[in-house]
Design a protein around this motif. Structure first.
Motif, PDB file in Angstrom:
ATOM      1  N   GLN A 170     -16.659  24.661  10.580  1.00 14.77           N
ATOM      2  CA  GLN A 170     -17.140  23.654  11.637  1.00 14.77           C
ATOM      3  C   GLN A 170     -18.348  23.049  11.473  1.00 14.77           C
ATOM      4  N   ILE A 171     -19.450  23.392  10.467  1.00 12.78           N
ATOM      5  CA  ILE A 171     -20.636  22.871  10.358  1.00 12.78           C
ATOM      6  C   ILE A 171     -20.273  21.759   9.409  1.00 12.78           C
ATOM      7  N   ALA A 172     -19.087  21.918   8.782  1.00 16.45           N
ATOM      8  CA  ALA A 172     -18.921  20.874   7.799  1.00 16.45           C
ATOM      9  C   ALA A 172     -18.054  19.553   8.466  1.00 16.45           C
ATOM     10  N   ALA A 173     -17.206  20.037   9.768  1.00 21.94           N
ATOM     11  CA  ALA A 173     -16.575  19.097  10.315  1.00 21.94           C
ATOM     12  C   ALA A 173     -17.617  18.330  11.335  1.00 21.94           C
ATOM     13  N   ALA A 174     -18.473  18.984  11.950  1.00 20.84           N
ATOM     14  CA  ALA A 174     -19.435  18.545  12.895  1.00 20.84           C
ATOM     15  C   ALA A 174     -20.606  17.748  12.212  1.00 20.84           C
ATOM     16  N   GLN A 175     -20.764  17.936  10.773  1.00 23.02           N
ATOM     17  CA  GLN A 175     -21.969  17.268  10.238  1.00 23.02           C
ATOM     18  C   GLN A 175     -23.107  17.822  10.795  1.00 23.02           C
ATOM     19  N   ARG A 176     -23.307  19.159  11.426  1.00 22.14           N
ATOM     20  CA  ARG A 176     -24.248  19.666  12.041  1.00 22.14           C
ATOM     21  C   ARG A 176     -24.518  21.303  11.696  1.00 22.14           C
ATOM     22  N   PHE A 177     -25.610  21.605  11.459  1.00 16.59           N
ATOM     23  CA  PHE A 177     -26.205  23.037  11.324  1.00 16.59           C
ATOM     24  C   PHE A 177     -25.940  23.571  12.646  1.00 16.59           C
ATOM     25  N   GLN A 178     -25.083  24.179  13.025  1.00 14.78           N
ATOM     26  CA  GLN A 178     -24.964  24.560  14.461  1.00 14.78           C
ATOM     27  C   GLN A 178     -24.269  25.895  14.591  1.00 14.78           C
ATOM     28  N   ARG A 179     -24.516  26.492  15.893  1.00 14.33           N
ATOM     29  CA  ARG A 179     -24.004  27.737  16.158  1.00 14.33           C
ATOM     30  C   ARG A 179     -22.266  27.671  16.175  1.00 14.33           C
ATOM     31  N   TYR A 180     -21.835  28.635  16.355  1.00 14.95           N
ATOM     32  CA  TYR A 180     -20.294  28.888  16.312  1.00 14.95           C
ATOM     33  C   TYR A 180     -19.635  28.063  17.542  1.00 14.95           C
ATOM     34  N   HIS A 181     -18.577  27.342  17.053  1.00 12.45           N
ATOM     35  CA  HIS A 181     -18.010  26.456  18.152  1.00 12.45           C
ATOM     36  C   HIS A 181     -16.843  27.496  18.681  1.00 12.45           C
ATOM     37  N   HIS A 182     -16.630  27.701  20.036  1.00 14.82           N
ATOM     38  CA  HIS A 182     -15.757  28.726  20.763  1.00 14.82           C
ATOM     39  C   HIS A 182     -14.776  27.844  21.317  1.00 14.82           C
ATOM     40  N   GLY A 183     -14.949  26.506  21.434  1.00 18.16           N
ATOM     41  CA  GLY A 183     -14.250  25.806  22.358  1.00 18.16           C
ATOM     42  C   GLY A 183     -15.037  25.585  23.560  1.00 18.16           C
ATOM     43  N   GLU A 228     -14.776  25.392  26.966  1.00 22.12           N
ATOM     44  CA  GLU A 228     -14.712  26.180  27.998  1.00 22.12           C
ATOM     45  C   GLU A 228     -15.782  27.416  27.819  1.00 22.12           C
ATOM     46  N   LYS A 229     -15.571  28.290  26.748  1.00 20.70           N
ATOM     47  CA  LYS A 229     -16.298  29.299  26.261  1.00 20.70           C
ATOM     48  C   LYS A 229     -17.708  28.994  25.709  1.00 20.70           C
ATOM     49  N   ASN A 230     -18.011  27.705  25.080  1.00 19.74           N
ATOM     50  CA  ASN A 230     -19.194  27.349  24.800  1.00 19.74           C
ATOM     51  C   ASN A 230     -20.179  26.867  26.205  1.00 19.74           C
ATOM     52  N   MET A 231     -19.366  26.461  27.277  1.00 21.22           N
ATOM     53  CA  MET A 231     -20.261  26.310  28.367  1.00 21.22           C
ATOM     54  C   MET A 231     -20.580  27.945  28.948  1.00 21.22           C
ATOM     55  N   GLN A 232     -19.814  28.953  28.939  1.00 21.14           N
ATOM     56  CA  GLN A 232     -20.007  30.201  29.478  1.00 21.14           C
ATOM     57  C   GLN A 232     -21.135  30.684  28.645  1.00 21.14           C
ATOM     58  N   ILE A 233     -21.329  30.536  27.361  1.00 19.37           N
ATOM     59  CA  ILE A 233     -22.280  30.878  26.249  1.00 19.37           C
ATOM     60  C   ILE A 233     -23.562  30.289  26.270  1.00 19.37           C
ATOM     61  N   TYR A 234     -23.241  28.888  25.863  1.00 11.68           N
ATOM     62  CA  TYR A 234     -24.600  28.196  25.556  1.00 11.68           C
ATOM     63  C   TYR A 234     -24.930  27.165  26.775  1.00 11.68           C
ATOM     64  N   GLY A 235     -24.146  27.123  27.834  1.00  7.24           N
ATOM     65  CA  GLY A 235     -24.248  26.063  28.861  1.00  7.24           C
ATOM     66  C   GLY A 235     -23.945  24.776  28.746  1.00  7.24           C
ATOM     67  N   THR A 236     -23.588  24.303  27.518  1.00  5.41           N
ATOM     68  CA  THR A 236     -23.121  23.013  26.791  1.00  5.41           C
ATOM     69  C   THR A 236     -21.732  23.116  26.471  1.00  5.41           C
ATOM     70  N   PRO A 237     -21.273  21.682  26.468  1.00  7.48           N
ATOM     71  CA  PRO A 237     -19.608  21.531  25.651  1.00  7.48           C
ATOM     72  C   PRO A 237     -19.723  21.881  24.199  1.00  7.48           C
ATOM     73  N   GLU A 238     -20.947  21.376  23.534  1.00  7.87           N
ATOM     74  CA  GLU A 238     -20.998  21.700  22.199  1.00  7.87           C
ATOM     75  C   GLU A 238     -21.947  22.709  21.824  1.00  7.87           C
ATOM     76  N   PRO A 239     -21.962  23.325  20.694  1.00  3.99           N
ATOM     77  CA  PRO A 239     -22.801  24.599  20.121  1.00  3.99           C
ATOM     78  C   PRO A 239     -24.140  23.669  20.024  1.00  3.99           C
ATOM     79  N   PRO A 240     -25.315  24.595  20.524  1.00  3.80           N
ATOM     80  CA  PRO A 240     -26.862  24.073  20.051  1.00  3.80           C
ATOM     81  C   PRO A 240     -26.897  23.951  18.371  1.00  3.80           C
ATOM     82  N   GLU A 241     -27.673  23.100  17.869  1.00  5.58           N
ATOM     83  CA  GLU A 241     -28.111  23.114  16.570  1.00  5.58           C
ATOM     84  C   GLU A 241     -29.089  24.062  16.285  1.00  5.58           C
ATOM     85  N   TYR A 242     -29.203  24.769  15.098  1.00  2.49           N
ATOM     86  CA  TYR A 242     -30.287  25.498  14.619  1.00  2.49           C
ATOM     87  C   TYR A 242     -31.417  24.453  14.606  1.00  2.49           C
ATOM     88  N   ASP A 243     -32.562  24.989  14.764  1.00  2.00           N
ATOM     89  CA  ASP A 243     -33.764  24.195  14.710  1.00  2.00           C
ATOM     90  C   ASP A 243     -34.663  24.581  13.677  1.00  2.00           C
TER      91      ASP A 243
END
Length: 384
Positions: free
Chosen positions: A284-297, A299-314
């Motif tokens: 996922q992080i290779a495809a997204a080109q971002r160092f980010q949390r796990y991409h659940h899809g 719908e589930k991202n919205m439930q877990i993160y509140g955003t459609p895309e996983p947040p990046e690690y700061d």
């Protein structure tokens, strides 16, 4: 009575009563050895091995924690014996040595409620290793040694998860004297052609694992070990050696591994087991080109993160002293990614060391580990 005593010691997270293959490895080299059990906040029961140094004052003890890569385990730093492996060299230099075995590996396959046969047991990626396993180990080791800081040495996934620790739990930056991070798969740009580029493709692979009920991959048992045994026997033959080398080159880059002498020893402990989600998270992080949390899809991202895309690690929260070590032949984490990682951090690393001709696994199993260890000790002198 003896059995009851052993069980009590297990659940109170102090050295266990029986030995195992790792204990035997250490003791065979005539070093003292301890086996400890610790518990993570989400209920996993982890094993951490220790080569204690009792000569130093408990108030002035140099401590080092080792963390292995994915599908490997803590024997990675012991495999080649006292004259070659990093754990023994650190012990000889006066360090109190600890080796963490991450969840799901051969030596850490327990949970307070779940069994490894339960798919829920494998519902983790290297994110959980970073936010639960490594912090639990750091706290346990520091408490046990009466210290406030330690040296961290990580390889591959042991680097990825460590960056998760320092960015998600920034207070742990203050518990690190210096971190030596080998082959950092954090920023996955400029990558090997085999690394996926499509997030849809990654999701399809993840769905295939789930639909087929495959949650654990490359365990050190069953059919996997039958294959490993056959591969080992083939690679030891003169006609098979070049084929096996070529396969390693395709995956990790050109190398000069110990095929002739110690391949069978390496395969005694590898693969060590992993969750399929660890592989998927890297894809996922290779495809997204971002160092980010796990991409659940979405719908589930919205439930877990509140955003459609996983947040990046700061990564700007990483402020510990860092020493990055990378090889010019590493096809999984190419050298071009290292300056990108350095620039993403809140400060530049203490040092960036380039190793010409080294591939991704040469830092653990290559034929010239001595050069790696000399570089680590050279940087260590700046802090001790």
């Amino acid at each position: 009575m003896w059995l009851k005593l052993c069980l009590m010691l297990v659940f109170f997270a102090i050295p266990l009563c029986h030995s195992d293959s790792v204990m035997n490895m250490i003791q065979a080299e005539r070093y003292p050895a301890e086996k400890h059990t610790l518990f993570t906040k989400d209920g996993y029961i982890l094993t951490v091995y220790r080569i204690p140094n009792m000569s130093a004052s408990k108030y002035n003890r140099k401590v080092v924690l080792f963390m292995h890569g994915m599908t490997s385990s803590c024997p990675a730093f012991l495999t080649f014996g006292r004259h070659t492996s990093a754990a023994y060299k650190m012990s000889d230099a006066g360090y109190d040595v600890w080796l963490l075995c991450a969840r799901g590996t051969t030596y850490s396959r327990r949970h307070i409620r779940m069994d490894p046969k339960d798919p829920k047991f494998w519902d983790f990626s290297w994110h959980e290793i970073g936010v639960y396993d490594i912090p639990a180990a750091i706290d346990y080791v520091l408490d046990h040694t009466n210290q406030t800081k330690l040296t961290y040495i990580g390889h591959s996934q042991g680097v990825t998860a460590f960056y998760v620790t320092l960015s998600e739990l920034p207070e742990y930056n203050d518990k690190i004297t210096i971190a030596h991070l080998m082959t950092p798969p954090v920023i996955l740009k400029h990558n090997h052609p085999m690394v996926p580029r499509s997030m849809d493709g990654v999701h399809a692979v993840a769905a295939w694992f789930r639909n087929n009920g495959i949650y654990e991959v490359l365990s050190h048992s069953g059919a996997t070990m039958d294959i490993i045994t056959a591969v080992s026997q083939f690679c030891m033959r003169p006609t098979g050696r070049d084929v096996c080398r070529s396969f390693v080159y395709i995956l990790f880059g050109p190398s000069n591994l110990y095929f002739d002498e110690l391949l069978a020893t390496i395969l005694n402990h590898i693969p060590g087991g992993a969750s399929y989600k660890q592989f998927i998270h890297y894809a996922q992080i290779a495809a997204a080109q971002r160092f980010q949390r796990y991409h659940h899809g979405i719908e589930k991202n919205m439930q877990i993160y509140g955003t459609p895309e996983p947040p990046e690690y700061d990564l700007s929260k990483v402020r510990a002293n860092i020493h990055i070590m990378h090889g010019t032949n590493d096809w999984l984490t190419p050298s071009d990614n290292v300056p990108i990682l350095a620039n993403a951090m809140g400060r530049y690393p203490v040092a960036i060391s380039k190793f010409p001709g080294y591939n991704h696994i040469d830092f653990a199993y290559g034929s010239n580990l001595d050069m790696v260890h000399r570089k680590i000790f050279k940087v260590q002198k700046l802090f001790y």
